[in-house]
Design a protein around this motif. Structure first.
Motif, short mmCIF file in Angstrom:
data_model
loop_
_atom_site.label_atom_id
_atom_site.label_comp_id
_atom_site.label_asym_id
_atom_site.label_seq_id
_atom_site.Cartn_x
_atom_site.Cartn_y
_atom_site.Cartn_z
N MET A 1 0.83 -1.21 0.00
CA MET A 1 0.00 0.00 0.00
C MET A 1 0.87 1.26 0.00
N MET A 2 1.93 1.24 0.82
CA MET A 2 2.82 2.41 0.87
C MET A 2 3.45 2.69 -0.49
N THR A 3 3.80 1.62 -1.23
CA THR A 3 4.39 1.80 -2.56
C THR A 3 3.42 2.50 -3.49
N TRP A 4 2.14 2.09 -3.45
CA TRP A 4 1.12 2.72 -4.29
C TRP A 4 0.91 4.17 -3.89
N LEU A 5 0.95 4.46 -2.59
CA LEU A 5 0.79 5.85 -2.14
C LEU A 5 1.95 6.72 -2.63
N LEU A 6 3.17 6.18 -2.56
CA LEU A 6 4.33 6.93 -3.05
C LEU A 6 4.26 7.13 -4.56
N LEU A 7 3.77 6.11 -5.27
CA LEU A 7 3.62 6.24 -6.72
C LEU A 7 2.60 7.33 -7.06
N GLY A 8 1.47 7.32 -6.34
CA GLY A 8 0.45 8.35 -6.55
C GLY A 8 0.97 9.74 -6.22
N ALA A 195 9.95 -0.98 -7.38
CA ALA A 195 9.50 -1.79 -6.25
C ALA A 195 8.31 -2.66 -6.63
N LEU A 196 7.37 -2.10 -7.41
CA LEU A 196 6.22 -2.89 -7.86
C LEU A 196 6.66 -4.03 -8.78
N ALA A 197 7.57 -3.72 -9.69
CA ALA A 197 8.05 -4.75 -10.60
C ALA A 197 8.71 -5.89 -9.84
N THR A 198 9.50 -5.54 -8.82
CA THR A 198 10.16 -6.56 -8.00
C THR A 198 9.14 -7.39 -7.23
N ALA A 199 8.15 -6.72 -6.63
CA ALA A 199 7.14 -7.42 -5.83
C ALA A 199 6.29 -8.35 -6.68
N TRP A 200 5.98 -7.93 -7.91
CA TRP A 200 5.14 -8.74 -8.79
C TRP A 200 5.93 -9.74 -9.61
N GLY A 201 7.24 -9.64 -9.57
CA GLY A 201 8.07 -10.55 -10.33
C GLY A 201 7.99 -10.33 -11.83
N VAL A 202 7.77 -9.07 -12.25
CA VAL A 202 7.68 -8.77 -13.68
C VAL A 202 8.81 -7.83 -14.07
#
Length: 359
Positions: A1-8, A195-202
Motif C-alpha cells: 500500500m505504501m508503494t502505491w501511495l508513493l507512486l500516486g 519496487a512494484l516490478a520486483t514485488a510482482w516478479g515482472v
C-alpha cells in the motif's frame, strides 16, 4: 500500500511541477522580451511532456535503462489510443490540414527512426544525439514557420498568461520550485515502479509501458479532454501529436545522452511494443485523412485497441491460460475490423471528394 501511495504522490508532484515550471518559464521568457509565439512553440508546447522527460532521464541516469524507453513507448501508445479515443467519443475531433500534411508525417517518421535505431536491442549515445539534434531542427522549423504566419500564429493562452502581473522573483521561484517537484516526483515514481516490478516478479519495462506511461501522460489527458469540452477540438489532436514527437526526439534523446550505458529495449519491447507504437502512429494517417475528422466510431476503435493491447501485455507477462485465445481475438478479430473500417472510410472519402470536384 505504501508503494502505491508513493507512486500516486510522485504522479501528483510531476503534474504540479510541470504546470508550475511552464508558468514560471513562460513569464520569465516574456519578461525578457521573447514573443508569445516562440514561448508557445517551445515552453508551453513541450511542457505537457515534462513528466515523461523527468521520469525517463531519472531512470536512465539511475541505470534503469529499459524503463526509460518503456515510458516513452507506452506514453505514445496511450496518447493516441486512449486520449484521442476518449476525446473523440466525447465530441468528434477536427483534424487541421497542418496536422495531416506536416505533423502526423513527422510523428510517423520519428517512430520509424526509433524502430530502426532499437532493432539491435539498444539505443546508443550517438543515436540519442541524432534524436536530440532532430528536436533542435524541428523546433527551429516550427519557429520559422510561426514567424511566417505572423500575428495569426500567436497563442492566445500564452498571451493571457503573460498579462498576469507577477514579480521576477516569483517567476524564478516558480521555475526552481517546478524543477524541484519534477525531480522529486520522478524519483518517487521510478523507485515505486521498480519496487512494484520486483514485488510482482515482472520486468520493469511492463510497469513502464502501463502504469508509469499512463501516469506521466496525465497532463496530456487533462489538456486534450478540456480542449475537447471547450470546443477547441483541433488543439486536442495537436497536443497529442506534438507530445509524441517530443517524447521520441527529446525524451529518448536526452535520456540516452545522460545514461551511463546504452538504453535497452528487451526482446519483447523490440518485437511487440515498439512496433505497436509505430502501428498506432501509422493508423493516424488514414483515420485523420478520411474526412479530416476523428469520429466517435473511430474513437471507440482506438479505445478498443488500447484495451486489447494492455490486456494482452498483462496476459503475456502473467502467462495466463487464455493468452492464445486472446491473441486470436486480436489478430483475427480486432485488427481485421479496424482494417476493413479504414478501407471503407478511405473509399467513402474518395467518393465524397469526387462528388465535390464534379459539382
Amino acid at each position: 500500500m505504501m508503494t502505491w501511495l508513493l507512486l500516486g504522490l510522485g504522479l501528483v508532484l510531476l503534474v504540479a511541477g510541470a504546470d508550475t515550471l511552464v508558468k514560471g518559464a513562460a513569464r520569465l521568457a516574456g519578461a525578457f522580451g521573447i514573443p508569445s509565439l516562440v514561448i508557445g512553440l517551445t515552453v508551453v508546447a513541450f511542457g505537457t511532456s515534462a513528466p515523461e522527460l523527468a521520469v525517463s532521464v531519472k531512470a536512465a541516469y539511475a541505470g534503469q535503462a529499459e524503463l526509460a524507453i518503456a515510458n516513452v513507448v507506452g506514453s505514445n501508445i496511450f496518447n493516441v489510443l486512449f486520449i484521442l479515443g476518449v476525446s473523440a467519443v466525447i465530441v468528434p475531433l477536427v483534424i487541421s490540414k497542418q496536422l495531416i500534411r506536416q505533423d502526423v508525417p513527422i510523428m510517423v517518421a520519428a517512430s520509424f527512426l526509433c524502430v530502426w535505431m532499437v532493432q539491435d536491442g539498444q539505443l546508443s549515445r550517438f543515436e540519442a544525439a541524432v534524436l536530440f539534434a532532430g528536436l533542435i531542427s524541428y523546433t527551429v522549423f516550427l519557429f520559422r514557420q510561426g514567424k511566417q504566419q505572423g500575428a495569426d500564429g500567436g497563442d492566445d493562452e500564452v498571451e493571457a498568461l503573460l498579462k498576469e502581473p507577477h514579480p521576477m522573483w516569483q517567476n524564478v521561484l516558480f521555475v526552481v520550485g517546478g524543477l524541484a517537484l519534477l525531480v522529486l516526483g520522478a524519483r518517487l515514481l521510478v523507485d515505486s515502479a521498480v519496487a512494484l516490478a520486483t514485488a510482482w516478479g515482472v520486468n520493469e519495462a511492463v510497469i513502464g509501458l502501463t502504469i508509469v506511461a499512463a501516469g506521466t501522460s496525465l497532463p496530456e489527458v487533462v489538456t486534450s479532454i478540456v480542449a475537447t469540452i471547450r470546443g477547441e477540438r483541433d488543439i486536442a489532436v495537436g497536443n497529442v501529436v506534438g507530445s509524441n514527437i517530443f517524447n521520441i526526439l527529446c525524451v529518448l534523446g536526452l535520456s540516452g545522452l545522460v545514461s551511463p550505458v546504452p538504453l535497452l529495449a528487451g526482446a519483447q519491447m523490440a518485437a511487440l511494443d515498439i512496433p505497436v507504437m509505430l502501428a498506432v502512429a501509422l493508423l493516424c494517417v488514414p483515420f485523420f485523412f478520411a474526412g479530416a475528422i476523428l469520429n466517435r466510431i473511430e474513437g471507440a476503435l482506438f479505445l478498443a485497441a488500447y484495451v486489447a493491447y494492455t490486456w494482452y501485455l498483462v496476459a503475456l507477462t502473467l502467462k495466463l491460460d487464455y493468452l492464445p485465445q486472446l491473441q486470436d481475438y486480436i489478430v483475427y478479430g480486432l485488427i481485421p475490423v479496424i482494417g476493413v473500417y479504414v478501407v471503407l472510410s478511405l473509399l467513402n472519402d474518395f467518393r465524397q471528394r469526387r462528388k465535390q470536384v464534379a459539382s
